[in-house]
Design an enzyme around this catalytic site. Structure first.
Site, short mmCIF file in Angstrom:
data_model
loop_
_atom_site.label_atom_id
_atom_site.label_comp_id
_atom_site.label_asym_id
_atom_site.label_seq_id
_atom_site.Cartn_x
_atom_site.Cartn_y
_atom_site.Cartn_z
N CYS A 70 0.84 -1.21 0.00
CA CYS A 70 0.00 0.00 0.00
C CYS A 70 0.87 1.25 0.00
CB CYS A 70 -0.92 0.00 1.22
SG CYS A 70 -1.88 1.52 1.38
N CYS A 73 0.35 3.74 3.30
CA CYS A 73 0.80 3.41 4.65
C CYS A 73 2.10 4.16 4.95
CB CYS A 73 1.02 1.90 4.77
SG CYS A 73 -0.52 0.94 4.88
N HIS A 117 -4.04 1.27 8.23
CA HIS A 117 -4.58 0.75 6.97
C HIS A 117 -5.95 0.09 7.15
CE1 HIS A 117 -4.17 -0.95 2.85
NE2 HIS A 117 -4.86 -1.96 3.36
N ASN A 157 -14.23 8.41 -1.65
CA ASN A 157 -14.85 7.20 -2.20
C ASN A 157 -14.52 6.06 -1.26
OD1 ASN A 157 -15.59 8.69 -4.45
ND2 ASN A 157 -13.79 8.08 -5.61
N HIS A 168 -6.70 1.84 1.63
CA HIS A 168 -6.33 2.65 2.79
C HIS A 168 -7.31 3.81 2.95
CE1 HIS A 168 -2.97 3.76 5.60
NE2 HIS A 168 -3.67 4.88 5.60
N HIS A 170 -8.72 7.06 2.82
CA HIS A 170 -8.23 8.30 2.23
C HIS A 170 -9.33 8.94 1.40
CE1 HIS A 170 -8.00 5.79 -1.37
NE2 HIS A 170 -7.77 6.88 -2.08
N GLN A 172 -9.81 12.48 -1.63
CA GLN A 172 -9.09 13.28 -2.61
C GLN A 172 -9.66 14.69 -2.63
OE1 GLN A 172 -7.90 11.29 -6.41
NE2 GLN A 172 -9.36 9.72 -5.78
#
Length: 342
Positions: A70, A73, A117, A157, A168, A170, A172
């Site tokens: 990933c 991470c 994660h 999303n 992970h 997150h 945007q």
């Protein structure tokens, strides 16, 4: 909030945001990265009056790597990632595979909510959610100052069904060089409503939902969460500040603090709705840069394509071919179920 800036080995900007004022973020990205080719094209569709972004370099972006691969991470030992520290609270960095590349006038950033994660936004503490909200406000203000940027859009999303390419936790931020279709249409409606009534359209919608009550899911001193009367998605909740706020930077400390608690409550209800983590998109709508700012009203839209346990709503002929949504569920039923779900 402590803010520390740095650069990745290919020149991209990275910013650490920490809850603790004594956090030290002085690590160096030791990867040998070449500059990514990120040339995008904007093409205008004359029939729909909409911009389309062509970013063919994104075909090669990282897709659902294993946990030990990933890129979001922390860097541990010899496993180097996009974040060259062994832990972090919240990190923002320029996307290596952005939708808006060189010459497009836009910007794309990745926001990592936690170094864990296996966590999720709904599992964050209120303090961490408050920090993320402060980060969104920080980035909205700064990206809105860039030449050519017209609209700043933070979003998350979540879930394989939505199409995420990294597991992970997150989100945007897209800084568009144009006002996208959905906020543009809302602003057009708001302009017409103001001309006809002298009032703000969003404020009137919020007041109507508060007065009706049947679609309200959560009501706080500063925020109201409701299922819109004309919800397009099987699960859709809008979260509005109760006063007229144009954008994220304009939120007060009290509004930010209550949002953190109320939003976590809402996410918990959404996950409990079908007894499993709900795939969703959470998208902030706020004022554009430079024009029509008083017409806008900041709000968060959270929606899911899951219509029942094990069943998804697919956008088929009517939705994709004609742009006309057909919903299988009543907004009032969804609101009642969410109110009664813990």
């Amino acid at each position: 909030m402590k803010r520390t800036e740095g650069r990745l080995s290919d020149g991209r900007r990275i910013i650490w945001f920490d809850e603790r004022a004594d956090a030290v973020r002085d690590a160096v990205d030791r990867r040998e990265l070449s500059s990514a080719a990120t040339v995008s094209q904007l093409r205008f569709d004359p029939l729909l009056g909409e911009w389309v972004t062509l970013a063919s370099h994104r075909q090669d972006r990282t897709f659902l790597p294993p946990v030990d691969g990933c890129p979001l991470c922390p860097t541990v030992g010899e496993r180097h990632t996009e974040i060259p520290t062994s832990d972090y609270d919240v990190v923002v960095f320029e996307n290596r595979f952005p939708a808006f590349g060189a010459g497009s006038g836009g910007r794309c950033e990745v926001v990592c909510f936690t170094s864990d994660h296996g966590s999720s936004f709904g599992a964050l503490t209120p303090a961490r959610v408050r920090l993320v909200l402060d980060v969104w406000a920080d980035r909205t203000a700064e990206l809105g100052e860039l030449a050519g940027v017209r609209y700043v859009f933070p979003f998350e999303n979540r879930g394989a069904e939505i199409g995420v390419t990294l597991d992970h936790p997150h989100g945007q931020i897209y800084a568009y060089p144009f006002v996208p279709p959905i906020p543009r249409r809302m602003l057009e409606r708001a302009r017409a409503h103001a001309a006809a009534t002298g009032r703000n359209l969003f404020a009137d919608v919020l007041a109507a939902e508060q007065a009706a009550g049947e679609r309200v899911v959560l009501a706080g001193r500063y925020w109201t969460a409701f299922v819109p009367a004309a919800a397009r998605w099987p699960v859709e909740v809008h979260l509005y500040p109760n006063r007229h706020v144009r954008d994220l930077p304009a939120l007060t400390a009290a509004e930010r603090a209550e949002f953190a608690v109320l939003y976590l409550d809402l996410l918990g209800r959404l996950d409990a709705l079908y007894g499993e983590p709900l795939p969703y998109v959470a998208a902030w709508q706020q004022a554009p840069v430079g024009s029509d700012r008083d017409l806008a009203h900041l709000h968060l839209r959270v929606f899911s394509i899951r219509r029942a346990p094990g069943r998804l709503k697919y956008l088929a002929g009517s939705e994709t071919g004609a742009g006309a949504f057909v919903s299988d569920v009543l907004p009032e039923d969804v609101a009642e179920r969410l109110r009664n779900t813990r």
